[in-house]
Design a protein around this motif. Sequence first.
Motif, PDB file in Angstrom:
ATOM      1  N   LEU A   5       0.845  -1.187   0.000  1.00 49.84           N
ATOM      2  CA  LEU A   5       0.000   0.000   0.000  1.00 49.84           C
ATOM      3  C   LEU A   5       0.883   1.240   0.000  1.00 49.84           C
ATOM      4  CD1 LEU A   5      -2.380  -1.188   2.874  1.00 49.84           C
ATOM      5  CD2 LEU A   5      -2.912  -1.264   0.427  1.00 49.84           C
ATOM      6  N   THR A   6       0.299   2.363  -0.362  1.00 55.72           N
ATOM      7  CA  THR A   6       1.022   3.627  -0.311  1.00 55.72           C
ATOM      8  C   THR A   6       0.509   4.451   0.864  1.00 55.72           C
ATOM      9  OG1 THR A   6       1.366   3.664  -2.693  1.00 55.72           O
ATOM     10  CG2 THR A   6       1.576   5.756  -1.538  1.00 55.72           C
ATOM     11  N   GLY A   7       1.404   4.776   1.771  1.00 52.79           N
ATOM     12  CA  GLY A   7       1.058   5.604   2.916  1.00 52.79           C
ATOM     13  C   GLY A   7       1.645   6.995   2.764  1.00 52.79           C
ATOM     14  N   LYS A   8       0.959   7.966   3.306  1.00 54.78           N
ATOM     15  CA  LYS A   8       1.433   9.348   3.264  1.00 54.78           C
ATOM     16  C   LYS A   8       1.705   9.828   4.692  1.00 54.78           C
ATOM     17  CE  LYS A   8       0.160  13.989   1.646  1.00 54.78           C
ATOM     18  NZ  LYS A   8      -0.883  14.805   0.975  1.00 54.78           N
ATOM     19  N   VAL A   9       2.892  10.350   4.916  1.00 50.13           N
ATOM     20  CA  VAL A   9       3.247  10.854   6.242  1.00 50.13           C
ATOM     21  C   VAL A   9       2.532  12.190   6.457  1.00 50.13           C
ATOM     22  CG1 VAL A   9       5.133  11.610   7.735  1.00 50.13           C
ATOM     23  CG2 VAL A   9       5.484   9.695   6.156  1.00 50.13           C
ATOM     24  N   ILE A  10       1.686  12.236   7.487  1.00 44.77           N
ATOM     25  CA  ILE A  10       0.901  13.452   7.721  1.00 44.77           C
ATOM     26  C   ILE A  10       1.364  14.235   8.957  1.00 44.77           C
ATOM     27  CG2 ILE A  10      -1.137  12.548   6.530  1.00 44.77           C
ATOM     28  CD1 ILE A  10      -2.353  11.990   9.317  1.00 44.77           C
ATOM     29  N   LYS A  11       2.215  13.597   9.767  1.00 40.15           N
ATOM     30  CA  LYS A  11       2.712  14.299  10.960  1.00 40.15           C
ATOM     31  C   LYS A  11       3.964  13.597  11.446  1.00 40.15           C
ATOM     32  CE  LYS A  11       1.295  15.719  15.665  1.00 40.15           C
ATOM     33  NZ  LYS A  11       0.213  15.622  16.687  1.00 40.15           N
ATOM     34  N   ILE A  12       4.931  14.376  11.916  1.00 41.02           N
ATOM     35  CA  ILE A  12       6.154  13.850  12.519  1.00 41.02           C
ATOM     36  C   ILE A  12       6.413  14.635  13.798  1.00 41.02           C
ATOM     37  CG2 ILE A  12       8.639  13.503  12.259  1.00 41.02           C
ATOM     38  CD1 ILE A  12       8.228  13.398   9.238  1.00 41.02           C
ATOM     39  N   GLN A  13       6.779  13.920  14.863  1.00 40.05           N
ATOM     40  CA  GLN A  13       7.033  14.597  16.138  1.00 40.05           C
ATOM     41  C   GLN A  13       8.178  13.898  16.861  1.00 40.05           C
ATOM     42  OE1 GLN A  13       3.554  15.558  18.651  1.00 40.05           O
ATOM     43  NE2 GLN A  13       4.658  14.634  20.371  1.00 40.05           N
ATOM     44  N   ASP A  14       9.133  14.675  17.352  1.00 38.64           N
ATOM     45  CA  ASP A  14      10.202  14.107  18.168  1.00 38.64           C
ATOM     46  C   ASP A  14       9.646  13.722  19.532  1.00 38.64           C
ATOM     47  OD1 ASP A  14      12.149  14.428  16.217  1.00 38.64           O
ATOM     48  OD2 ASP A  14      12.748  16.411  16.925  1.00 38.64           O
ATOM     49  N   GLU A  15       9.921  12.497  19.954  1.00 32.04           N
ATOM     50  CA  GLU A  15       9.489  12.042  21.270  1.00 32.04           C
ATOM     51  C   GLU A  15      10.638  12.159  22.277  1.00 32.04           C
ATOM     52  OE1 GLU A  15       6.813  10.210  24.136  1.00 32.04           O
ATOM     53  OE2 GLU A  15       6.605  11.433  22.330  1.00 32.04           O
ATOM     54  N   THR A  19      14.346   9.522  19.210  1.00 29.19           N
ATOM     55  CA  THR A  19      13.133   8.777  18.899  1.00 29.19           C
ATOM     56  C   THR A  19      12.094   9.704  18.289  1.00 29.19           C
ATOM     57  OG1 THR A  19      13.581   7.390  20.837  1.00 29.19           O
ATOM     58  CG2 THR A  19      11.447   7.139  19.791  1.00 29.19           C
ATOM     59  N   ARG A  20      11.461   9.241  17.243  1.00 25.15           N
ATOM     60  CA  ARG A  20      10.531  10.085  16.497  1.00 25.15           C
ATOM     61  C   ARG A  20       9.231   9.327  16.238  1.00 25.15           C
ATOM     62  NH1 ARG A  20      13.487  13.177  11.747  1.00 25.15           N
ATOM     63  NH2 ARG A  20      14.460  14.125  13.587  1.00 25.15           N
ATOM     64  N   ARG A  21       8.127  10.067  16.302  1.00 23.31           N
ATOM     65  CA  ARG A  21       6.808   9.498  16.019  1.00 23.31           C
ATOM     66  C   ARG A  21       6.373   9.909  14.610  1.00 23.31           C
ATOM     67  NH1 ARG A  21       3.481  11.577  21.209  1.00 23.31           N
ATOM     68  NH2 ARG A  21       1.787  10.352  20.273  1.00 23.31           N
ATOM     69  N   PHE A  22       5.884   8.935  13.853  1.00 17.79           N
ATOM     70  CA  PHE A  22       5.425   9.165  12.485  1.00 17.79           C
ATOM     71  C   PHE A  22       3.959   8.754  12.377  1.00 17.79           C
ATOM     72  CE2 PHE A  22       9.955   8.479  12.251  1.00 17.79           C
ATOM     73  CZ  PHE A  22      10.411   9.301  11.235  1.00 17.79           C
ATOM     74  N   TRP A  23       3.119   9.674  11.924  1.00 18.54           N
ATOM     75  CA  TRP A  23       1.723   9.350  11.642  1.00 18.54           C
ATOM     76  C   TRP A  23       1.583   9.145  10.139  1.00 18.54           C
ATOM     77  CZ3 TRP A  23       3.182  12.253  15.718  1.00 18.54           C
ATOM     78  CH2 TRP A  23       2.542  12.048  16.953  1.00 18.54           C
ATOM     79  N   ILE A  24       1.053   8.000   9.747  1.00 17.35           N
ATOM     80  CA  ILE A  24       0.956   7.627   8.338  1.00 17.35           C
ATOM     81  C   ILE A  24      -0.498   7.357   7.981  1.00 17.35           C
ATOM     82  CG2 ILE A  24       1.704   5.981   6.577  1.00 17.35           C
ATOM     83  CD1 ILE A  24       4.123   5.371   8.439  1.00 17.35           C
ATOM     84  N   GLN A  25      -0.969   8.026   6.959  1.00 20.79           N
ATOM     85  CA  GLN A  25      -2.325   7.811   6.452  1.00 20.79           C
ATOM     86  C   GLN A  25      -2.263   6.936   5.204  1.00 20.79           C
ATOM     87  OE1 GLN A  25      -4.407  11.260   4.786  1.00 20.79           O
ATOM     88  NE2 GLN A  25      -6.262  10.625   5.879  1.00 20.79           N
ATOM     89  N   VAL A  26      -3.218   6.022   5.087  1.00 19.54           N
ATOM     90  CA  VAL A  26      -3.296   5.144   3.913  1.00 19.54           C
ATOM     91  C   VAL A  26      -4.552   5.535   3.134  1.00 19.54           C
ATOM     92  CG1 VAL A  26      -3.248   2.761   3.092  1.00 19.54           C
ATOM     93  CG2 VAL A  26      -2.175   3.337   5.280  1.00 19.54           C
ATOM     94  N   PRO A  27      -4.440   6.471   2.193  1.00 21.64           N
ATOM     95  CA  PRO A  27      -5.623   7.039   1.528  1.00 21.64           C
ATOM     96  C   PRO A  27      -6.481   6.019   0.788  1.00 21.64           C
ATOM     97  CG  PRO A  27      -3.690   8.402   1.128  1.00 21.64           C
ATOM     98  CD  PRO A  27      -3.201   7.139   1.757  1.00 21.64           C
ATOM     99  N   GLU A  28      -5.866   4.930   0.276  1.00 22.89           N
ATOM    100  CA  GLU A  28      -6.653   3.974  -0.499  1.00 22.89           C
ATOM    101  C   GLU A  28      -7.552   3.092   0.366  1.00 22.89           C
ATOM    102  OE1 GLU A  28      -3.710   0.908  -2.252  1.00 22.89           O
ATOM    103  OE2 GLU A  28      -2.473   2.497  -1.382  1.00 22.89           O
ATOM    104  N   LEU A  29      -7.401   3.163   1.684  1.00 15.58           N
ATOM    105  CA  LEU A  29      -8.264   2.434   2.608  1.00 15.58           C
ATOM    106  C   LEU A  29      -9.164   3.400   3.360  1.00 15.58           C
ATOM    107  CD1 LEU A  29      -5.752  -0.088   4.241  1.00 15.58           C
ATOM    108  CD2 LEU A  29      -7.247  -0.482   2.264  1.00 15.58           C
ATOM    109  N   GLU A  30     -10.428   2.995   3.552  1.00 16.19           N
ATOM    110  CA  GLU A  30     -11.329   3.810   4.362  1.00 16.19           C
ATOM    111  C   GLU A  30     -10.911   3.746   5.824  1.00 16.19           C
ATOM    112  OE1 GLU A  30     -16.099   4.037   5.461  1.00 16.19           O
ATOM    113  OE2 GLU A  30     -15.454   3.105   3.591  1.00 16.19           O
TER     114      GLU A  30
END
Length: 247
Positions: A5-15, A19-30
């Motif tokens: 699948l193709t995911g799009k990174v929508i947010k990144i935050q240093d923890e 260490t870093r947090r990555f939020w990934i959205q998968v647009p092709e899935l509901e």
Amino acid sequence: MLPWLTGKVIKIQDETNATRRFWIQVPELEKFDFSPGQFVTLDLPIHELKNKRWRSYSIASWPDGTNVIELVIVLLEGGLGTTYLFNEVTVGSELTLRGPQGVFTLPQVIEKDLYFICTGTGIAPFRAMVRHILNNNIPHKNIYLIFGCRKCGDALYKNEMQELESQLSTFKYLPTFSREEGNDLVRKGYVHAVYEDICTNNKNAADPFLRPAHFYLCGWKNMIDEAKQRILSLGYDKKDIHLELYG
């Protein structure tokens, strides 16, 4: 085999510093359906050979009906995968991923105490599990999250875990620090002494039997190998131990 699948990174935050947090959205899935404790595999452009490009990470978020997942990743010295993620990936970047995968998940019915034993980013699947239990009012026994770090500043999701502890009376957040000095307010040492003390204290003359428990281990190989031996020495069975190996 699950499709890529193709995911799009929508947010990144240093923890933490590394260490870093990555939020990934998968647009092709509901919505991205998964069980807490599962992982995704990323196909990163770091090598010509497929199996040299793949990196797997536990999902740090919990199922919430959306198509967004969170990963928490530590920068490894000399690590091609994490170097790419930290240096090349920004908000808006696309990542190729496959998942969910894995069987490191909660039992369908939780009839035993849960010991979640982890180091570093190994806390990710346990964060998802505890949140899932709380959000869905899942019947359960005691939950012990025993989290090994070097220093206080390395404690991922510390404030969140403390808040969860106040919301869920059966949940005990037990961080322990191997290299913290001069701070008498924190638990020092390694994870093994913590669960051994709990298991020993739960067994007394009036109740000489071990309390039934599931032990979930997540982290580096050395910690997991030692924990397996110590848990077996306490008198538990191999079937009581579930593990997710990092690295």
